[in-house]
Design an enzyme around this catalytic site. Structure first.
Site, mmCIF file in Angstrom:
data_model
loop_
_atom_site.group_PDB
_atom_site.id
_atom_site.type_symbol
_atom_site.label_atom_id
_atom_site.label_comp_id
_atom_site.label_asym_id
_atom_site.label_seq_id
_atom_site.Cartn_x
_atom_site.Cartn_y
_atom_site.Cartn_z
ATOM 1 N N TYR A 22 -14.805 0.988 -7.444
ATOM 2 C CA TYR A 22 -16.072 1.719 -7.330
ATOM 3 C C TYR A 22 -16.875 1.613 -8.621
ATOM 4 C CZ TYR A 22 -13.538 3.435 -3.314
ATOM 5 O OH TYR A 22 -12.822 3.481 -2.142
ATOM 6 N N ARG A 80 -10.887 9.757 1.690
ATOM 7 C CA ARG A 80 -10.764 10.464 2.977
ATOM 8 C C ARG A 80 -11.856 11.521 3.119
ATOM 9 N NH1 ARG A 80 -4.121 10.989 3.030
ATOM 10 N NH2 ARG A 80 -3.711 8.752 2.926
ATOM 11 N N GLU A 84 7.585 -6.924 1.423
ATOM 12 C CA GLU A 84 6.289 -6.934 2.127
ATOM 13 C C GLU A 84 5.512 -8.219 1.814
ATOM 14 O OE1 GLU A 84 5.138 -5.025 4.391
ATOM 15 O OE2 GLU A 84 6.161 -3.096 4.247
ATOM 16 N N LYS A 103 -2.075 -1.526 -3.886
ATOM 17 C CA LYS A 103 -2.953 -0.351 -3.815
ATOM 18 C C LYS A 103 -2.128 0.913 -3.915
ATOM 19 C CE LYS A 103 -5.925 1.945 -0.544
ATOM 20 N NZ LYS A 103 -6.423 1.981 0.781
ATOM 21 N N LYS A 109 0.867 -1.177 0.000
ATOM 22 C CA LYS A 109 0.000 0.000 0.000
ATOM 23 C C LYS A 109 0.900 1.222 0.000
ATOM 24 C CE LYS A 109 -3.643 2.378 2.498
ATOM 25 N NZ LYS A 109 -4.616 2.318 3.579
ATOM 26 N N SER A 144 -10.047 5.477 -4.948
ATOM 27 C CA SER A 144 -11.000 6.565 -5.182
ATOM 28 C C SER A 144 -10.486 7.606 -6.173
ATOM 29 C CB SER A 144 -11.351 7.216 -3.845
ATOM 30 O OG SER A 144 -10.188 7.675 -3.175
HETATM 31 C C1 PBG Z 1 -7.645 3.405 5.414
HETATM 32 C C2 PBG Z 1 -7.878 3.191 3.956
HETATM 33 C C3 PBG Z 1 -7.667 4.150 2.944
HETATM 34 C C4 PBG Z 1 -8.163 3.597 1.767
HETATM 35 C C5 PBG Z 1 -8.631 2.308 2.078
HETATM 36 N N1 PBG Z 1 -8.435 2.071 3.431
HETATM 37 C C6 PBG Z 1 -7.154 5.522 3.018
HETATM 38 C C7 PBG Z 1 -5.807 5.792 3.535
HETATM 39 O O1 PBG Z 1 -4.967 4.911 3.705
HETATM 40 O O2 PBG Z 1 -5.560 6.962 3.818
HETATM 41 C C8 PBG Z 1 -8.193 4.294 0.436
HETATM 42 C C9 PBG Z 1 -9.115 3.751 -0.589
HETATM 43 C C10 PBG Z 1 -9.453 4.657 -1.705
HETATM 44 O O3 PBG Z 1 -8.851 5.750 -1.899
HETATM 45 O O4 PBG Z 1 -10.364 4.311 -2.458
HETATM 46 N N2 PBG Z 1 -6.748 2.654 6.065
#
Ligand code: PBG
Length: 331
Positions: free
Chosen positions: A317, A204, A237, A252, A194, A278
């Site tokens: 989405y 967020r 990881e 991600k 991630k 997102s």
């Molecule tokens: C939180 C989390 C996040 C997302 C999924 N789980 C945001 C972050 O790490 O700040 C982001 C997913 C998205 O942007 O669609 N742990």
């Protein structure tokens, strides 16, 4: 010419016959944003295909998506500010509405796969995925909370847990906690690679979960999420997650990290999940709304690229949008 590659592109039928990658509802996980209350169905301005919904509306939405054959869902809660604290203790509280929601969803739809989010950020007044102590995100005390949260989620009926926090060693600790509590069949979809990405903005916004602005708190997540410049760290990881018992390895974001998806696919045997985040969806929608791109062409092309790179599971989405579009094109 002995080879004329265009022969295989000549007609629609031949193109379909020679197509390597296809998409279906079985590939998708549909993200859903949960808020407390009832009758709430608010569009997220920066992500116009997604909504914040109360449980009653989520149940209606799942029923609708099931008719399109989407059978996997990942649920994210928006937590009222009054319930946030330094250690995210509401995350495993007996009255937690995110836990109650899982019970109701699984009671109504026992055959779906329901995936959770394991991280502190929605519950933390600091807006970080772990506990902030003396200006740093403390790894080991965060893990203690993450394990409690994970066990509470397993108890509530989540089928697969999604640790998205990027603390070191959390997969092993969660696996051990789940096994000791008797949840040996609850899976872990680890957010393995991630990245500290700028593409999480609309998410967020949806949950009001960004790190708060305060000089004593790190303003970004760079001490735990990965550097976008690095790929070899993703292998480390993935090796650690494998040793610690992850059932899925996730990359991600997805579209900007297709090389990472391919590397994990080639080097590991667990299913590879990709989170089409997102901001990646939002930028496509924005360009299409401006008339600069054609949605019906670029949206499916984007999903196809994620699958072609090696993703076995696509969290997007656009899951429902894609299947509705297919239906429209077939009719
Ligand atoms: C939180 C989390 C996040 C997302 C999924 N789980 C945001 C972050 O790490 O700040 C982001 C997913 C998205 O942007 O669609 N742990």
């Amino acid at each position: 010419m002995i080879q004329r590659p265009r022969r295989n592109r000549r007609t629609e039928s031949i193109r379909k016959l020679t197509q390597e990658t296809t998409l279906s509802a079985d590939d998708f996980v549909m993200p859903l944003f949960l808020v407390e209350g009832s009758g709430i169905n608010e569009r997220i301005e920066s992500l116009p295909v997604a909504y914040r919904r109360s449980l009653d509306e989520i149940l209606i939405e799942i029923e609708y998506c099931l008719a399109l054959r989407i059978h996997s869902y990942i649920l994210f809660p928006k937590i009222p500010d009054a319930l946030k604290d330094k250690t995210g203790s509401y995350s495993y509280h007996a009255d937690n509405y995110y836990l109650h929601a899982a019970r109701e969803i699984k009671a109504k739809f026992p055959h779906i796969t329901l995936i959770s989010d394991v991280a502190l950020d929605p519950y933390s007044i600091d807006g970080h995925d772990g506990i902030v102590s003396d200006g740093i995100i403390d790894n080991d005390s965060s893990i203690e909370v993450l394990v409690k949260m994970a066990i509470a989620q397993a108890e509530a009926g989540y089928d697969i847990l999604g640790p998205s926090d990027m603390m070191d060693g959390r997969i092993g600790a969660i696996r051990e906690g789940l096994d000791q509590a008797g949840y040996t069949d609850v899976g872990i979809m680890s957010y393995t690679a991630k990245y500290a990405s700028g593409f999480y903005g609309p998410f967020r916004d949806a949950l009001d979960s960004a790190p708060v602005e305060d000089d004593s708190i790190p303003k970004d997540k760079k001490t735990y999420q990965m550097d976008p410049a690095n790929s070899r760290e993703a292998i480390l990881e993935a090796e650690l997650d494998t040793l610690e018992g992850a059932d899925y390895l996730m990359v991600k974001p997805a579209v900007h990290y297709l090389d990472i998806i391919r590397q994990l696919k080639d080097n590991f045997t667990q299913p590879i999940a990709a989170y089409h985040v997102s901001g990646e969806c939002a930028m496509l929608i924005a360009a299409c709304n401006n008339g600069w791109l054609d949605y019906e062409v670029t949206m499916p092309e984007t999903l196809l690229s994620i699958k072609r790179a090696g993703a076995d599971v696509i969290i997007t989405y656009f899951a429902k949008e894609y299947l509705l579009l297919q239906k429209k094109l077939q009719s």
